[in-house]
Write an enzyme that holds these catalytic residues in place. Sequence first.
Site, PDB file in Angstrom:
ATOM      1  N   TYR A   1       0.832  -1.203   0.000  1.00  0.00           N
ATOM      2  CA  TYR A   1       0.000   0.000   0.000  1.00  0.00           C
ATOM      3  C   TYR A   1       0.868   1.256   0.000  1.00  0.00           C
ATOM      4  O   TYR A   1       0.633   2.189  -0.764  1.00  0.00           O
ATOM      5  CB  TYR A   1      -0.935  -0.008   1.208  1.00  0.00           C
ATOM      6  CG  TYR A   1      -1.863   1.183   1.244  1.00  0.00           C
ATOM      7  CD1 TYR A   1      -2.983   1.230   0.422  1.00  0.00           C
ATOM      8  CD2 TYR A   1      -1.623   2.263   2.088  1.00  0.00           C
ATOM      9  CE1 TYR A   1      -3.844   2.325   0.435  1.00  0.00           C
ATOM     10  CE2 TYR A   1      -2.471   3.357   2.107  1.00  0.00           C
ATOM     11  CZ  TYR A   1      -3.583   3.387   1.280  1.00  0.00           C
ATOM     12  OH  TYR A   1      -4.413   4.479   1.298  1.00  0.00           O
TER      13      TYR A   1
ATOM     14  N   LYS B   1       1.094   4.202  -2.915  1.00  0.00           N
ATOM     15  CA  LYS B   1       0.794   5.617  -2.709  1.00  0.00           C
ATOM     16  C   LYS B   1       2.019   6.499  -2.946  1.00  0.00           C
ATOM     17  O   LYS B   1       1.884   7.647  -3.400  1.00  0.00           O
ATOM     18  CB  LYS B   1       0.210   5.832  -1.312  1.00  0.00           C
ATOM     19  CG  LYS B   1      -1.181   5.215  -1.154  1.00  0.00           C
ATOM     20  CD  LYS B   1      -2.160   5.776  -2.193  1.00  0.00           C
ATOM     21  CE  LYS B   1      -3.568   5.276  -2.019  1.00  0.00           C
ATOM     22  NZ  LYS B   1      -4.521   5.872  -2.979  1.00  0.00           N
TER      23      LYS B   1
END
Length: 251
Positions: free
Chosen positions: A156, A160
């Site tokens: 994750y 990002k």
Amino acid sequence: MSERFAGARVVVTGGGRGIGRQVALGFAAEGADVAIIARTTSQLGAVHAELAETGGKHLAVTCDVADEAQVADAQRCVADAFGTADVLVNAAGVFTMGASADYAPAEARALLATNVLGTLQCCQSFGRPMLARGRGKIVNFASLLSFTAFPERAAYAASKAGVTQLTRVLGVEWAAAGVNVNAVAPGMIRIETPHPAALAEDDIIRRIPAGRRGRPQDVTGAVRFLASPDADYINGQTIVVDGGWLSYGYL
């Protein structure tokens, strides 16, 4: 509420829930025609009904942003209904976590396909007509984890950080053509289905100089600013909306 976006054509991916839903409703309340895109039809119905109450044109499109063909179809659907989008907000994203030594590569690939490749594909598909016309606004969704690290969030956080760098590249590449590409990076925002916390709630609040978790409207206000003429000279930037978390030097 002002009519700052009266007549503007706004596309919001991930518009069926969470902050994406609030983004869509916020633009509609300011006069925009809004198309929401979500992966599952069930997410779209309630939001579409809410949008209908605000007046203006509204459209709901089922689309998995990780699928190139579906993104192209969604762009054509929006163009047929509204014309060229003035604003694209890439709020679609998925979150998973797990110990980095054991995290399944297939799970990581699926997450990256949505969060990074999906964002790129939407920027390309909706951005090409903006570039041809010579104006447009794109706002991507990065994260606090674009800049800092929590355990067990390797894929994750990587996704990002990728969105932040993608935003920088497109921001500098497309600026001369009149298309602004920027991002928001939400911190600890109170939403219906929060991500599992790395800290206890009391420790989270203590860590935020503002003294509270963020609200969805704290993020949506930043999105609308970046989509407005007030941000015409802002390119490739990521605005962190975290109540001061990232800047704070104490635990």
